[in-house]
Structures are given as C-alpha cells and as structure tokens.
Motif scaffolding. Structure first.
Motif, PDB file in Angstrom:
ATOM      1  N   ILE A 133       2.141   2.024  -3.967  1.00 56.41           N
ATOM      2  CA  ILE A 133       0.864   2.443  -4.259  1.00 56.41           C
ATOM      3  C   ILE A 133       0.903   3.789  -4.050  1.00 56.41           C
ATOM      4  CG2 ILE A 133      -1.235   2.567  -4.609  1.00 56.41           C
ATOM      5  CD1 ILE A 133      -0.408   0.089  -6.406  1.00 56.41           C
ATOM      6  N   LYS A 134       1.226   3.988  -2.625  1.00 55.46           N
ATOM      7  CA  LYS A 134       0.742   5.605  -2.650  1.00 55.46           C
ATOM      8  C   LYS A 134       1.544   6.039  -3.110  1.00 55.46           C
ATOM      9  CE  LYS A 134      -0.046   8.728   2.147  1.00 55.46           C
ATOM     10  NZ  LYS A 134       0.206   8.381   3.130  1.00 55.46           N
ATOM     11  N   ALA A 135       2.544   6.003  -3.061  1.00 55.01           N
ATOM     12  CA  ALA A 135       4.214   6.861  -3.339  1.00 55.01           C
ATOM     13  C   ALA A 135       3.793   6.758  -4.739  1.00 55.01           C
ATOM     14  CB  ALA A 135       5.627   5.830  -2.930  1.00 55.01           C
ATOM     15  N   ARG A 136       3.210   6.859  -5.258  1.00 56.85           N
ATOM     16  CA  ARG A 136       3.048   6.430  -7.121  1.00 56.85           C
ATOM     17  C   ARG A 136       2.506   6.906  -7.433  1.00 56.85           C
ATOM     18  NH1 ARG A 136       6.281   6.322  -8.605  1.00 56.85           N
ATOM     19  NH2 ARG A 136       7.243   4.451  -8.860  1.00 56.85           N
ATOM     20  N   LEU A 137       1.329   7.063  -6.738  1.00 60.53           N
ATOM     21  CA  LEU A 137       0.512   8.105  -6.264  1.00 60.53           C
ATOM     22  C   LEU A 137       0.562   9.601  -6.078  1.00 60.53           C
ATOM     23  CD1 LEU A 137      -2.805   6.094  -5.102  1.00 60.53           C
ATOM     24  CD2 LEU A 137      -2.732   6.913  -7.435  1.00 60.53           C
ATOM     25  N   VAL A 138       1.159   9.138  -5.084  1.00 62.22           N
ATOM     26  CA  VAL A 138       1.931  11.206  -4.551  1.00 62.22           C
ATOM     27  C   VAL A 138       3.028  11.275  -5.955  1.00 62.22           C
ATOM     28  CG1 VAL A 138       3.341  12.372  -3.330  1.00 62.22           C
ATOM     29  CG2 VAL A 138       1.651  10.836  -2.250  1.00 62.22           C
ATOM     30  N   SER A 139       4.533  11.092  -6.842  1.00 62.62           N
ATOM     31  CA  SER A 139       4.786  11.159  -7.664  1.00 62.62           C
ATOM     32  C   SER A 139       4.357   9.979  -8.601  1.00 62.62           C
ATOM     33  CB  SER A 139       6.484  10.614  -7.296  1.00 62.62           C
ATOM     34  OG  SER A 139       6.175  10.046  -6.447  1.00 62.62           O
ATOM     35  N   SER A 198      -3.919  -1.605 -11.339  1.00 66.70           N
ATOM     36  CA  SER A 198      -3.074  -0.488 -10.822  1.00 66.70           C
ATOM     37  C   SER A 198      -2.816   0.465 -12.165  1.00 66.70           C
ATOM     38  CB  SER A 198      -3.861   0.473 -10.102  1.00 66.70           C
ATOM     39  OG  SER A 198      -2.828  -0.913  -9.355  1.00 66.70           O
ATOM     40  N   ARG A 199      -1.229  -1.045 -11.634  1.00 61.75           N
ATOM     41  CA  ARG A 199      -0.094  -0.492 -12.322  1.00 61.75           C
ATOM     42  C   ARG A 199      -0.153  -0.056 -13.983  1.00 61.75           C
ATOM     43  NH1 ARG A 199       5.260  -4.191 -11.318  1.00 61.75           N
ATOM     44  NH2 ARG A 199       4.008  -5.810 -12.677  1.00 61.75           N
ATOM     45  N   PRO A 225       1.085  -0.979   0.103  1.00 58.08           N
ATOM     46  CA  PRO A 225       0.155   0.302   0.304  1.00 58.08           C
ATOM     47  C   PRO A 225       0.885   1.168  -0.263  1.00 58.08           C
ATOM     48  CG  PRO A 225      -0.907  -0.994   2.017  1.00 58.08           C
ATOM     49  CD  PRO A 225       0.322  -1.947   1.305  1.00 58.08           C
ATOM     50  N   ALA A 226       2.102   0.860   0.569  1.00 53.95           N
ATOM     51  CA  ALA A 226       2.752   2.285   0.651  1.00 53.95           C
ATOM     52  C   ALA A 226       3.119   2.786  -0.667  1.00 53.95           C
ATOM     53  CB  ALA A 226       3.909   2.492   1.992  1.00 53.95           C
TER      54      ALA A 226
END
Lengths: 541, 319
Positions: B12-18, B90-91, B9-10
């Motif tokens: 994915i979240k990092a990918r969403l943020v950057s 989602s990737r 989850p972290a």
C-alpha cells in the motif's frame, strides 16, 4: 436525406412487388466459348483439336411459390406515423383537410384494386402512369352520420356480405374493423378513381431534429389526405378505409365538375347501408383553441426556478426547493434540494471524485439548512448502477483488469532491480545426512538382486571379496598363471611381497535362522546392526 | 522463518508513493464500452426519475416551457455514485481517484455523439420490397455547432398539449447563425418534452413535424354537387396544377408549418419579399415535376418553409 428544413414530395412510390402470389422459376445452363488467347495447340499427333466452343450444359430448373402479404384488413398502430388533426384534438380545424401519415412509403399502392380507369376518361399525362391507391380517408360526423353500434372494431370477415370484389382467398375468421355507412352518403363522399390518385403522395423529410422514436424512420412517409372539410363545432371521426369489398361497387371512374359551395346543405341519406373495412380511425372536434399555433403561442415561458408573479413561490431564488427530510436518528427536518436544472450557470466542482454520499452534503449558510442535492445525486447514481447488472459486471471487470495489468508491470519492473540486501546471504544451508558407503553398496546389491545375498555380511567383506581384483587367492593364481612368481615380483617392487591370506571373518559363518528365538539368540549380529544404526544416525562415514 | 519480501502495508505504501494506474488510453486499462455508454447516457440524465429533475410540480405547470442550464457537478456526482458500486477498499478508491480526470474527459468527449449512437441502435424496418437508401448519410445539422466538449449544456422542459398532439415536432437551437448540437431530445411522458443542447442558444425554434404538414383550403374552392362538405378535388387540381401529379397538388395546398421561436428573432439573409401574393405565385416556379419517378426528387420545397416563416406567415416570436 434532404437537408434540414427541406422536404421532397413524390406522386407515388411503386412497390417492388405488389401483394399477391408469385411463382419463381430458376433455370441454369452453362455455355462457354474459347477465345483466341486461350486456345492451346495439342502436341499429340493424331488427336483431334479441342473444339473452340463448348456446347452447353443444362443444369435443370427449380421452381417455388411465394406469397407477398401486406396489411389488408387492419393496420397496426405502429404503422401510423402521425395524424392530423391530432387524436381527440380540439381546435380550429375547419380549413384543414384531415390526413394520416404512414411510415411505409409504398403502403397506399401495395394492393391493386380490381377497378381500372377506362381509356375514355381523359387524364393528364402525369396522372396516367400513377397506380390507383387502395386506401381512402373517410371523414364522417360522429354524431349524425355514424349510427351507434355501426362501428365494430373486432368484426370478422364473415360479417362482410359478399359483393363486388370477392374475398374468398382469405379465411373468414380474419379480424377487421367494420363500419356501416349510409350508401347515399358514402356515394356522395367517395371521390372518383382519378381523384383518388391525387389524394395520396409520398414525402421525404430530414428526421434528425426530432425525438428518437420519430427518428427510427428513415425519413420516408406516405400520406393519405381526406377530401372533406369538417363543419364548425362538430365532432368528426376520420377512418382510413380499404376500397376492397362492397364499397368498390360505388366507385366511379370519371371525375365530375364541382359547384360553388352553397349555404349549409344537409348531406344525402337513405338507401341502406354499406359496410366498409376500417383500417384505422380517430376522432377530433372542430372547436376550441387547440391548433399548434395557438398552443405554442400561449405557453408560459421563463427560466426554471422562477414562478409567475402572483403565484406562491415554489423554489428559492437559487432554484432550491425545501423538502422534508428524515435524518438517520429518526428526527424530521427540512433540507434543500435542487435538481440538475439551474437558472444560472454554475462552475464545475473540482474537488475530485467523491467516495461516499456523506462527502457531498453541504450546508447553506443563509438558511442553515442542509443541501442534499449532490448527496442525492450520488445515491441515485449508486442505485442506478447497482440495479443494472451489466454495469456492475463491467465495473468489476474493468478494475480487475486494471489491477492485474498494473501488478504485471510492477513485477516486471521489480525483477529488473536488485533484490533487497541480505537476502542471499541469509539463505540457510540445507542439512547434510551422510550415509555409509560400504553399507550403501550392500544395501544396493540386496535391492538389485535379493537372491545373491547368501548370508549376512555385517562387515561388507564378502562384497569386497567378490569384487574382481580384490580376492587375494584369485589374484595370486592369476599372477602365477601369468608367470609372475614371488621372486620376480620382489625384484620388480624392490621389497618383499606379502600376500594376504584368506580373510578371517571375525564373526564366523552364520547359520540360517529359522525361528525368532534364533534371531534373538544371535546377539553378535544384533550388536553389529546396532553399531551400523548408530553410525548412520550420527553421521559418521 | 525468514522475513517475507513483500508485505501488505509495504505494498500500500508503495502504491501511495507511486500511485500511477494503468493509463486509460491503454486497451487493458480502458473503460468497457458498455460502461462508457451507460455513463454518457447518465450524464444526459437518461434513466433519472422525473422527481429528481423537477422536485416541485409547481416548477413546471401545464402549458409552460422552462429553460435552464445543466449543473455539471450534479451529473458528475451521478457518475461518482455509479463508480461507488463495488468500492470496498482503498485499492478501488485509489483507482477511482487517479482515473477521475481521464474518466471525465472520456465522458465529455463521448457526449455529443451519444444521440447518434442511440439513433443507430434503433432498428429500422425497411419497407416491403424497397432497399434502404441513405442509411450511411449522416446529418449535417447535428455536427454543426460548438465542438468544445465539456462546455455548458443548456436545455428546456416543455409541458403542453402540443407535445401530445404533435409528438414529433422539430426542435432546433441556434447561437447566432450556427445550430447547436442537440444532445438529447426526448419525450419524458406523453405531454412533457426534454431537450438538451451543447452551448448557450440565442433562439430555440419549434416547428410542426414536417411529415405532418397539412393542407389548408380557406376559400375559393368548389364542392361536390352531391355533398357540400366534400371538396371537389378535381376542380382544385385543374385550377391549381392542371397537368401535374399528386405531389404538385400537395405543394400548392401545403400550409407552412408554424414555427415558434423563443429568444431573439433570426436575421434573415435572404432578400426580404413581403408581398404575399407574389410569393404564392412564385410557388409555381419553385418546383419541377418528375412524374412518378421515385429515383429523382419530384419537388424540392427548397427552403421556402424557412422563407415563409421569416416573412411572418408562419413564424411567431415569443420572448
């Protein structure tokens, strides 16, 4: 290539090698001549100077034979670039000479006919150097001049009677097309050899503005033209024939002057038939309205989606077509569909990429019908992509490379940063298990030299006794030998010197054990072992 | 057990943020060339079944020509569908979402040169004994026209017996005086031709194939003594081009190809010469003959085909 809209024409295109057999002989030899700059004086006295020329070395020769073979008895359909009038065409072709266009620019001149034009026949200068083509386009009335069964598309050379040019260098099982033509008719149609030169030429055009398969040619074409005009209303067959074989006997060299066209005259006939080799043929009818001009002028031209007045509307005014739809639950209904061709310019959808077809479904407000155009396009793309294995592989490879590159760059950037707080402080220490040093030494000694262990040494004292400098008796004897007596030592140390006596082993000597009962009876050793084991497990030094 | 440094989850979240992906200009992030070519062809509707293009046969009846604009959204959905192959999570969705502008611009840029690439891939069989010349020459016509990629694409569908009889006809679209790039020109079947142009044309011109221009003899010819339907080539030759070769005779007999123009009539910039007899007499001076020398041009039918059409001898205007 000429510019678009331009065309270049040539009288003929001489092939580099005509059909036939050739022998190739290669001879090599080397000769050298020394120039003034290269001459080096020889320093050795008495040696003759090197010669200024090198006589020559003959490397011998080699020969081989090769055969150049081109089409001779048949032409593949892929060699034909186009015909006029078109195959099975119906149109007003009465004023046009039939012609066949070939992809190879040298084809009509690749074979040399046996016949030559004698010098007595006068030709203009420009015609004299032209070679005589070996093909001719013969136009015959399909109904009246070709007897049924006269055209045999799969005959063999064996059916051709010997006559004129001999075809003996070819096996007689070669397939060809044969046509039996009335001899007198054939003689009346065949041109003279001089006129034959005028009926073939070469064109070079620009092929960029036409369909791709025509563009596979390089723009060079050779054209063979007929010399006979079709009469009104007749069906004609145009045959591209080879002038080798029995027909060559009918060729004349000198042209004869023509006459003004009389009223309809029936063609001559009689005198038997001559077989001719047919390379390619097609039929057309000189009747109807099928010329290019007539066809293109009669086209109904409008925008896609609009229909002529009076016919039922095939589409809505936006270009949508109403189709029947079976939906997911099995019920049938109607839906609107419009292909990629629209009558009015549309903007480009900027809602970004779609990830499923359902995202692309729309509803039409006026008709309350669903518009499945874009959803259908999405699914079609998906099917086309999945059906193409190479595309699927490329996609996966592209994504994988993208991810691994991104992962690498992410890791590199993360390493450059400080690790999260608390990571290093919370690392647990590894457990410490100390091992008794003396026992370790005894075990090590036993491992290194098993034979040196004479008896059990639970206290490790025998090891200590054996260490140099730790045996008191030996020390005393060593000091005495050096002249250090008790009194001298006392005087040096400033106190009374006490030497240890022999060490008394509390356990006493241990007899060799010979049986299990002896081991079990040796309780003192067992207790000592238990003590050592307990101390090791509890971590005492 | 100690806490992990990175969790899913972290990540994915990092990918969403950057969410930046590897840029497509980077060689490791670029689309494979096979995929680019497939998608460019798909955007020009290569491989699309005919039922998808014309849903109702009444939209394209016999002996008709239909002009249209190309719906760019429709072709974009085609590309989206291809990129949905293998999209499992989602990737891949993020990858597509963020690469979408680059994909579109790459395909837009590749569109005008797709036809040239396909033409170069068609194998050419050189004639016997003759070396290929002119392979490296590029045509000037297909580079002319608008270079604005991603712009409007228009085209036509032609269903007629003219397509089956003259499959290699010459098609050009003009906007004013400049020729538009032809993006695709193909026969979908033996009687249906599809053409796509980059831009909005004022006129579209169809001509008989130049290699198939035929000879016309209307009157004043003489026939063989032996057969009245056979034209006496020798007499024709002596009356028209007495001392030339076969090419000169061909030029004298050539019938100008018929040019059908849909749209506005072209404005001819050449000096109008409407006297037909002057024109035919002038043909004798248009060309020079070099006898039998394939290295030099024998006849330059220098644009007289265009002139004849402009003077109304071969060209018809249909609106």
């Amino acid at each position: 290539m000429p510019a678009p809209g331009f065309m270049r024409l040539y009288d003929f295109y001489e092939p580099g090698l005509e059909d036939g057999g050739y022998s190739v002989q290669v001879h090599s030899s080397i000769a050298a001549t020394q120039t003034a700059e290269q001459a080096v004086p020889t320093p050795i006295i008495g040696m003759m100077e090197t010669p200024a020329t090198f006589g020559g070395l003959d490397l011998g020769s080699a020969s081989t034979y090769l055969q150049v073979v081109g089409p001779r008895f048949s032409l593949a359909a892929t060699d034909i670039a186009g015909v006029y009038p078109p195959r099975n065409g119906h149109g007003a072709f009465g004023a046009n000479l039939a012609q066949v266009v070939l992809f190879r620019r040298t084809l009509p001149w690749e074979r040399r006919l046996g016949a030559t034009i004698p010098s007595s026949v006068s030709q203009p200068q420009s015609l004299q150097s032209a070679p005589i083509p070996w093909m001719f386009l013969l136009v015959l009335d399909q109904d009246t001049e070709i007897a049924p069964g006269a055209l045999n598309a799969s005959a063999t050379l064996a059916d051709l009677p010997d006559g004129g040019v001999s075809l003996s260098d070819t096996p007689s099982t070669v397939r060809c097309g044969l046509l039996n033509v009335d001899t007198a008719l054939l003689t009346s149609i065949l041109p003279s050899l001089v006129e034959l030169k005028l009926l073939s030429h070469v064109r070079q055009v620009n092929v960029d503005d036409r369909t791709l398969d025509a563009g596979s040619s390089d723009g060079w074409f050779s054209v063979v033209v007929a010399n006979r005009l079709p009469a009104e209303g007749g069906t004609y067959r145009a045959c591209l024939i080879s002038l080798e074989g029995p027909v060559s006997a009918l060729l004349t060299a000198a042209p004869t002057a023509g006459v003004a066209p009389p009223e309809a005259m029936s063609p001559p006939s009689g005198g038997g038939t001559t077989p001719v080799i047919v390379l390619y043929s097609w039929t057309f009818t000189n009747d109807g309205t099928g010329t290019y001009k007539q066809l293109m002028e009669s086209l109904d031209s409008r925008e896609l989606g609009s229909v002529p007045a009076g016919s039922p509307a095939a589409a809505l005014d936006t270009g949508h077509v109403v189709l029947e739809l079976d939906d997911r639950s099995g019920a049938t209904g109607s839906a609107l569909y419009r292909g990629p061709f629209v009558p009015t310019p549309l903007g480009r959808d900027s809602l970004g990429p779609y990830h499923s077809a359902d995202q692309a479904r729309r509803v039409s407000i006026e008709t309350s019908l669903e518009d499945v155009s874009y959803a259908a396009a999405f699914e079609l793309g998906r099917l086309l992509g999945a059906a193409n294995a190479r595309v699927a592989q490329d996609l996966l490879r592209w994504r994988r490379e993208s991810y691994s590159t991104k992962l690498r760059s992410d890791t590199v950037s993360d390493l450059g940063q400080k690790p999260p707080s608390g990571l290093l402080e919370n690392l647990p220490t590894p457990p410490q298990r100390p091992v008794p040093t003396v026992a370790k030494a005894g075990i090590l000694a036993a491992i290194r030299n098993p034979r040196s262990v004479q008896r059990a040494d639970p206290s490790g004292l025998s090891t200590v006794e054996g260490a140099p400098g730790l045996n008191p008796a030996k020390l005393a004897s060593a000091w005495t030998a050096l002249g250090v007596t008790r009194s001298v030592a006392a005087q040096a140390l400033g106190q009374e010197v006490v030497t240890g006596g022999p060490v008394i082993d509390p356990l006493g000597p241990v007899e060799a054990v010979t049986s299990v009962d002896d081991v079990l009876a040796d309780t003192a050793s067992q207790e000592a072992l238990t003590d050592v084991r307990t101390s090791m497990l509890e971590g005492e030094t | 057990m100690r806490a992990p440094w990175v969790t899913a989850p972290a990540a994915i979240k990092a990918r969403l943020v950057s969410p930046a992906q590897t840029d497509m200009s980077d060689p490791s992030g670029a689309m494979p060339p096979g995929l680019t070519q497939f998608l460019t062809g798909l955007r020009l509707l290569q491989g699309v079944p005919f039922d998808y293009l014309v849903a109702n046969p009444a939209l394209l009846p016999d002996e008709s020509i239909r002009f249209f604009y190309l719906d760019r959204s429709w072709t974009d959905r085609l590309v989206d569908g291809v990129l949905a192959v293998g999209k499992v999570g989602s990737r891949e969705q993020f990858h597509h979402q963020l690469q979408h502008p680059s994909i579109l611009s790459t395909l837009d840029d590749a569109e005008p040169s797709d036809r040239g690439t396909r033409r170069a891939a068609v194998p050419k069989v050189p004639p016997a004994g003759i070396t290929q010349t002119g392979d490296s020459e590029t045509s000037g016509a297909s580079d002319a026209g608008s270079s604005d990629t991603g712009g409007t694409v228009t085209g036509f569908l032609l269903r007629s017996a003219a397509v089956s009889g003259w499959p290699h006809m010459d098609v050009r679209a003009f906007a004013g005086e400049t020729q538009l790039t032809t993006l695709r020109l193909e026969l979908l079947s033996s009687a249906v031709m599809l053409g796509l142009f980059a831009g909005i044309p004022d006129s579209v011109r169809f001509e008989e194939p130049h290699h198939g221009i035929q000879f016309a003899i209307a009157s004043g010819y003489s026939v063989q003594r032996s057969n009245s339907s056979v034209v006496s080539i020798w007499d024709l030759y002596r009356s028209l081009t007495p001392n030339e070769g076969s090419a000169a005779l061909a030029v004298a007999l050539l019938q100008a190809p018929h040019r059908e123009i849909f749209g506005d009539a072209p404005t001819s910039t050449s000096t109008a010469n409407t006297n037909v007899s002057q024109l035919t007499a002038g043909l004798g001076e248009v060309y020079q003959t070099v006898i039998g020398d394939p290295s030099g041009p024998v006849q330059e039918a220098s644009g007289y085909l265009d002139d004849l059409a402009d003077f109304g001898l071969g060209g018809e205007i249909d609106e």
